[in-house]
Design a protein around this motif. Structure first.
Motif, PDB file in Angstrom:
ATOM      1  N   ILE A   1      -4.100   6.288  -1.122  1.00 55.94           N
ATOM      2  CA  ILE A   1      -3.361   6.037  -2.368  1.00 55.94           C
ATOM      3  C   ILE A   1      -3.610   7.177  -3.354  1.00 55.94           C
ATOM      4  CG2 ILE A   1      -3.240   4.533  -4.401  1.00 55.94           C
ATOM      5  CD1 ILE A   1      -3.630   2.140  -2.469  1.00 55.94           C
TER       6      ILE A   1
ATOM      7  N   HIS B   1      -6.949  -6.408  -3.230  1.00 53.63           N
ATOM      8  CA  HIS B   1      -5.633  -6.696  -2.661  1.00 53.63           C
ATOM      9  C   HIS B   1      -4.613  -7.052  -3.744  1.00 53.63           C
ATOM     10  CE1 HIS B   1      -6.529  -6.355   1.636  1.00 53.63           C
ATOM     11  NE2 HIS B   1      -7.739  -6.742   1.300  1.00 53.63           N
TER      12      HIS B   1
ATOM     13  N   ALA C   1       0.835  -1.208   0.000  1.00 54.29           N
ATOM     14  CA  ALA C   1       0.000   0.000   0.000  1.00 54.29           C
ATOM     15  C   ALA C   1       0.867   1.253   0.000  1.00 54.29           C
ATOM     16  CB  ALA C   1      -0.945  -0.010   1.206  1.00 54.29           C
TER      17      ALA C   1
ATOM     18  N   VAL D   1      -3.613  -3.660  -5.594  1.00 54.81           N
ATOM     19  CA  VAL D   1      -2.732  -2.841  -4.744  1.00 54.81           C
ATOM     20  C   VAL D   1      -1.332  -3.446  -4.723  1.00 54.81           C
ATOM     21  CG1 VAL D   1      -2.292  -2.018  -2.388  1.00 54.81           C
ATOM     22  CG2 VAL D   1      -4.604  -1.873  -3.347  1.00 54.81           C
TER      23      VAL D   1
ATOM     24  N   MET E   1      -4.006   0.100   5.625  1.00 53.67           N
ATOM     25  CA  MET E   1      -3.954  -1.319   5.257  1.00 53.67           C
ATOM     26  C   MET E   1      -3.638  -2.173   6.477  1.00 53.67           C
ATOM     27  SD  MET E   1      -4.249  -3.641   2.837  1.00 53.67           S
ATOM     28  CE  MET E   1      -3.896  -3.054   1.169  1.00 53.67           C
TER      29      MET E   1
ATOM     30  N   ALA F   1      -1.579   5.204   3.647  1.00 57.24           N
ATOM     31  CA  ALA F   1      -2.023   3.978   2.969  1.00 57.24           C
ATOM     32  C   ALA F   1      -1.533   2.754   3.733  1.00 57.24           C
ATOM     33  CB  ALA F   1      -1.509   3.957   1.526  1.00 57.24           C
TER      34      ALA F   1
ATOM     35  N   ILE G   1      -8.083   3.175   2.411  1.00 63.26           N
ATOM     36  CA  ILE G   1      -6.820   2.825   1.740  1.00 63.26           C
ATOM     37  C   ILE G   1      -6.766   3.501   0.370  1.00 63.26           C
ATOM     38  CG2 ILE G   1      -5.446   0.926   0.781  1.00 63.26           C
ATOM     39  CD1 ILE G   1      -6.858  -0.863   3.004  1.00 63.26           C
TER      40      ILE G   1
END
Length: 195
Positions: free
Chosen positions: A163, A108, A65, A111, A175, A171, A159
């Motif tokens: 970002i 996920h 992240a 990212v 996370m 971030a 999150i």
């Protein structure tokens, strides 16, 4: 429970080499044990395993992240935000659960890929597969906790916001907080099931 490579090749209709390599990976992941000159044996998961899996996810995905905040393209970010908005829309329970599972995996993965670090992305993928197994135990369709899943969607929004702002520290923190809450959730779930 002992594993037979030959039986698995017949059931799965794949080569013995593929089954052998998969078992080696499961041994590496601590899900299977093999003593010298013995068949591999499936191990159960304990609460310590849950704790360790999430410790690794917190370390790895916190870093993805952080890196993604400086490296994710605008196009990728916009695509992920549209997917997030679609998931957050109210739907019937069964449809929402299916959408959640797909969204969470994609969120996920994207990212991690946006971190730009291939090795880090591979390790995240490995621990996400372990997490997927936990989901099978924790989220049967009828009693999946929608309020917990909705909280996770909200945490994903935090999150994404960090970002979008290019704030790597925020971030990472968002996370890690997200994954710590899931760590507590699954630890309690396994304790309850053990009782």
């Amino acid at each position: 429970e002992p594993l037979s490579e030959l039986a698995l090749t017949k059931v799965l209709k794949v080569s013995r080499t593929l089954v052998h390599n998969a078992i080696l990976q499961l041994i590496k992941d601590g899900l299977v044990k093999q003593d010298p000159n013995c068949r591999p044996v499936i191990l159960g998961l304990a609460s310590e395993d849950i704790h360790e899996i999430f410790e690794m996810r917190i370390l790895l995905e916190g870093e993805t992240a952080y890196l993604a905040a400086g490296r994710m393209s605008q196009k990728t970010l916009e695509k992920l935000m549209r997917l997030h908005e679609k998931t957050a829309e109210p739907k019937p329970r069964k449809k929402w659960l299916k959408g959640w599972v797909d969204y969470d995996a994609q969120f996920h993965r994207v990212v991690a890929e946006a971190s730009g670090n291939h090795r880090l992305t591979e390790d995240v993928s490995r621990y996400r597969l372990l997490h997927r197994g936990l989901n099978l135990v924790g989220f049967c369709e009828d009693d999946a906790p929608l309020d917990t899943l909705q909280t996770a969607v909200d945490e994903h929004a935090q999150i994404l916001a960090a970002i979008e702002q290019g704030n790597g520290r925020a971030a990472r923190s968002a996370m890690q907080g997200h994954l710590r809450r899931w760590q507590k959730f699954f630890a309690k779930l396994f304790e309850d099931k053990a009782d």
